[in-house]
Each structure stands twice: as structure tokens, then as C-alpha cells.
Design an enzyme around this catalytic site. Structure first.
Site, PDB file in Angstrom:
ATOM      1  N   ASP A  67      38.181  64.044  64.964  1.00  0.00           N
ATOM      2  CA  ASP A  67      37.089  63.414  64.520  1.00  0.00           C
ATOM      3  C   ASP A  67      37.127  61.723  64.714  1.00  0.00           C
ATOM      4  O   ASP A  67      37.684  61.289  63.934  1.00  0.00           O
ATOM      5  CB  ASP A  67      36.412  63.754  63.300  1.00  0.00           C
ATOM      6  CG  ASP A  67      35.061  62.964  62.894  1.00  0.00           C
ATOM      7  OD1 ASP A  67      34.610  62.083  63.777  1.00  0.00           O
ATOM      8  OD2 ASP A  67      34.496  63.474  62.015  1.00  0.00           O
ATOM      9  N   VAL A  68      36.733  61.256  65.801  1.00  0.00           N
ATOM     10  CA  VAL A  68      37.031  59.707  66.150  1.00  0.00           C
ATOM     11  C   VAL A  68      36.462  58.743  64.990  1.00  0.00           C
ATOM     12  O   VAL A  68      37.061  57.727  64.987  1.00  0.00           O
ATOM     13  CB  VAL A  68      36.565  59.218  67.293  1.00  0.00           C
ATOM     14  CG1 VAL A  68      37.469  59.932  68.489  1.00  0.00           C
ATOM     15  CG2 VAL A  68      35.238  59.078  67.535  1.00  0.00           C
ATOM     16  N   ASN A 118      37.555  58.100  75.039  1.00  0.00           N
ATOM     17  CA  ASN A 118      36.251  58.583  75.920  1.00  0.00           C
ATOM     18  C   ASN A 118      35.519  59.197  74.860  1.00  0.00           C
ATOM     19  O   ASN A 118      34.106  59.329  75.378  1.00  0.00           O
ATOM     20  CB  ASN A 118      37.061  59.723  76.880  1.00  0.00           C
ATOM     21  CG  ASN A 118      36.049  60.533  77.447  1.00  0.00           C
ATOM     22  OD1 ASN A 118      35.268  60.033  78.472  1.00  0.00           O
ATOM     23  ND2 ASN A 118      35.656  61.824  76.953  1.00  0.00           N
ATOM     24  N   TYR A 131      23.194  52.612  71.560  1.00  0.00           N
ATOM     25  CA  TYR A 131      24.030  52.909  72.855  1.00  0.00           C
ATOM     26  C   TYR A 131      24.551  51.848  73.459  1.00  0.00           C
ATOM     27  O   TYR A 131      25.690  51.306  73.559  1.00  0.00           O
ATOM     28  CB  TYR A 131      23.686  54.058  73.736  1.00  0.00           C
ATOM     29  CG  TYR A 131      24.663  54.344  74.616  1.00  0.00           C
ATOM     30  CD1 TYR A 131      25.498  55.346  74.359  1.00  0.00           C
ATOM     31  CD2 TYR A 131      24.605  54.135  75.932  1.00  0.00           C
ATOM     32  CE1 TYR A 131      26.524  55.932  75.330  1.00  0.00           C
ATOM     33  CE2 TYR A 131      25.594  54.451  76.962  1.00  0.00           C
ATOM     34  CZ  TYR A 131      26.537  55.421  76.581  1.00  0.00           C
ATOM     35  OH  TYR A 131      27.426  55.847  77.574  1.00  0.00           O
ATOM     36  N   LYS A 172      28.091  49.993  73.286  1.00  0.00           N
ATOM     37  CA  LYS A 172      28.989  49.668  74.660  1.00  0.00           C
ATOM     38  C   LYS A 172      29.287  48.106  74.968  1.00  0.00           C
ATOM     39  O   LYS A 172      30.222  47.806  75.384  1.00  0.00           O
ATOM     40  CB  LYS A 172      28.250  50.397  75.930  1.00  0.00           C
ATOM     41  CG  LYS A 172      28.272  51.881  75.698  1.00  0.00           C
ATOM     42  CD  LYS A 172      29.648  52.470  75.609  1.00  0.00           C
ATOM     43  CE  LYS A 172      29.582  53.997  75.576  1.00  0.00           C
ATOM     44  NZ  LYS A 172      31.015  54.544  75.378  1.00  0.00           N
ATOM     45  N   VAL A 189      26.945  60.015  85.853  1.00  0.00           N
ATOM     46  CA  VAL A 189      27.920  60.980  86.365  1.00  0.00           C
ATOM     47  C   VAL A 189      27.383  62.516  85.947  1.00  0.00           C
ATOM     48  O   VAL A 189      26.659  62.540  84.907  1.00  0.00           O
ATOM     49  CB  VAL A 189      29.313  60.438  85.624  1.00  0.00           C
ATOM     50  CG1 VAL A 189      30.253  61.729  86.043  1.00  0.00           C
ATOM     51  CG2 VAL A 189      29.765  59.122  85.820  1.00  0.00           C
ATOM     52  N   THR A 192      27.256  65.013  84.485  1.00  0.00           N
ATOM     53  CA  THR A 192      27.988  65.802  83.326  1.00  0.00           C
ATOM     54  C   THR A 192      26.631  66.178  82.327  1.00  0.00           C
ATOM     55  O   THR A 192      25.516  65.566  82.607  1.00  0.00           O
ATOM     56  CB  THR A 192      28.821  65.225  82.667  1.00  0.00           C
ATOM     57  OG1 THR A 192      28.204  64.067  81.923  1.00  0.00           O
ATOM     58  CG2 THR A 192      29.999  64.330  83.361  1.00  0.00           C
TER      59      THR A 192
END
Length: 255
Positions: free
Chosen positions: A60-61, A87, A153, A157, A186, A188
Site C-alpha cells: 500500500d503505497v 506506477n 489528479y 501529477k 493508454v 487500460t
């Protein structure tokens, strides 16, 4: 000899669309891969695709102790750690700033920014013990400008860019390079499935058709750039940012 023989790579968010792509790419190039994930079952399934040279760690980052345990596991298992790919990330459901909840703001910043900060701090002693290494932070093209309805977000970033450059300055003399990759759209689940609390995925209102490369990116497109930055081929590159977006930031292309 493959590019990453005798190297050990920790990928956070290692079971997501891009993360799993990075894991597979590093493994194919000879690396020992440490799959950091909060989804152990997915991690075990991904590990089942690989032929040795891997381990799965519950990471868990946002939790400092989780980082300490993950780095210790990597060194215990493979003797050293030489590459970190920060990531892991989450997206906020689209909302104007005035209706964005404090809990949403904190969750996105904790994961996408503080998680990377914890990661850099946790792996630095291990990279020094290995004689140097590389850190690659995964940003976003949304961290190069403003994007309505995605303030948490975008803020995370943008801040990751400053963190990348500061870490590069601090760690360069230790033989540790720090760079960032900023993907565009992307293919995903990150854009094909709604973020938690969102009514629709980003893919429902985004089309790459007007841009110079009129397609969505593939995880392999981003992995190729990550592998380059982590490799000795980029030994003179640090504190740099690379955009891989098919021309999205350029605007519509001539037909």
C-alpha cells in the site's frame, strides 16, 4: 545478455494495466521483478505467467511500514534493489473543485504524490547499497496543464514533476537517476472503466482520432520508455520528463 540481468525492479501498482505491462517487460529483459500490489490474488496470477525471478509483495503505497517491508523483501529475496517504478495511481471521479470532497482530494494526493514520495525515501538506502540505480515516476499529460473536473489528479501529477527534479538533484551524486514519464490516453482499465464514484469512464468522452497518432497508446508503448530510462542506455539522463501521448498535447493534426 539482457539489459536488466542481475538487476531487481520494484513496480508499484504492479497488477494494473500499465503496471502489469512494466512487470512483463522488465522480466522479459532479464530482471528480477517485485510486483507491488494491494491485490494479492491478481499479483499471484501475474506471477504465474512468469518463469521464476519474481515475487509478489503486499504494498500500500500510502503506508510507510508497507514500503519498508517491500524493500526488505526485495533485498532478502534477490540481494539488492536497483530500480523503482512509481506506477501506482488512482483517478478522481470528475467533479468541479467546489463539489470535490476533502476525502477525495486527500485520497488522490496520498496515493499519487505522497505514495511516490514515500517510495523514493524508502528505496534510496537500498539503491545506495546496490551502488546506484534508477527511479522512474509515472506522471500524466494531465500534469502539464489544467484539466477541468480533475483537480486532485492534476495537482498530484503537477507536484510529482517537482518531486522528480528535486530527487534527481539530491541523489545524482549517489549514482541514482530520477526521471518521469507522462502518458496520454493508454488502453487500460484506468480509462476504459469508471473511476470510483464516476458515472462513466474517460474513454466515453475522449477520442484520439484528431491527433497526430490517431490511436490510444498501448501499455507496451509506455513500458518501452520506462525501460529505456531505467537502463544504462540513459546513464546521462536525470531529472527529465518524457511525454508519450501520440501528439495529444500538440493539438489536432492536419489530415
Amino acid at each position: 545478455m539482457s539489459r536488466f540481468d542481475r538487476q531487481t525492479v520494484l513496480v508499484t501498482g504492479g497488477t494494473g494495466g500499465q503496471g502489469a505491462g512494466h512487470v512483463r517487460a522488465f522480466h522479459a529483459e532479464g530482471a528480477n521483478v517485485v510486483i507491488g500490489t494491494t491485490r494479492r490474488e491478481r499479483g499471484d496470477r501475474l506471477a504465474g505467467e512468469l518463469d521464476g525471478r519474481h515475487c509478489v509483495v503486499q504494498l500500500d503505497v500510502t503506508d510507510e511500514a508497507s514500503w519498508t517491508a517491500a524493500v526488505a523483501e526485495a533485498e532478502d529475496r534477490f540481494g539488492q534493489l536497483t530500480v523503482l517504478v512509481n506506477n501506482a495511481g488512482v483517478q478522481n471521479p470528475p467533479a468541479p473543485i467546489e463539489t470535490t470532497g476533502t476525502s477525495t482530494w486527500r485520497h488522490v494526493l496520498d496515493t499519487d504524490l505522497t505514495g511516490a514520495f514515500f517510495g523514493i525515501r524508502a528505496v534510496t538506502p537500498a539503491l545506495r547499497r546496490a551502488g546506484g540505480g534508477s527511479i522512474v515516476n509515472i506522471g500524466s499529460v494531465m500534469g502539464t496543464g489544467g484539466t477541468a473536473l480533475y483537480a486532485p489528479y492534476v495537482a498530484a501529477k503537477w507536484a510529482l514533476r517537482g518531486l522528480t527534479r528535486t530527487a534527481a538533484l539530491e541523489l545524482g551524486r549517489d549514482g541514482i537517476r530520477v526521471n518521469a514519464v507522462h502518458p496520454g490516453g493508454v488502453a487500460t482499465p484506468f480509462i476504459s472503466e469508471p473511476a470510483a464514484g464516476a458515472a462513466a469512464p474517460i474513454a466515453d468522452f475522449y477520442s484520439p482520432d484528431p491527433f497526430a497518432v490517431p490511436r490510444l497508446g498501448e501499455p507496451a508503448d509506455i513500458s518501452a520508455l520506462v525501460l529505456f530510462l531505467a537502463s544504462s542506455e540513459a546513464s546521462f539522463v536525470t531529472g527529465s520528463e518524457y511525454v508519450s501521448d501520440g501528439g495529444l498535447l500538440l493539438g489536432p493534426a492536419l489530415r
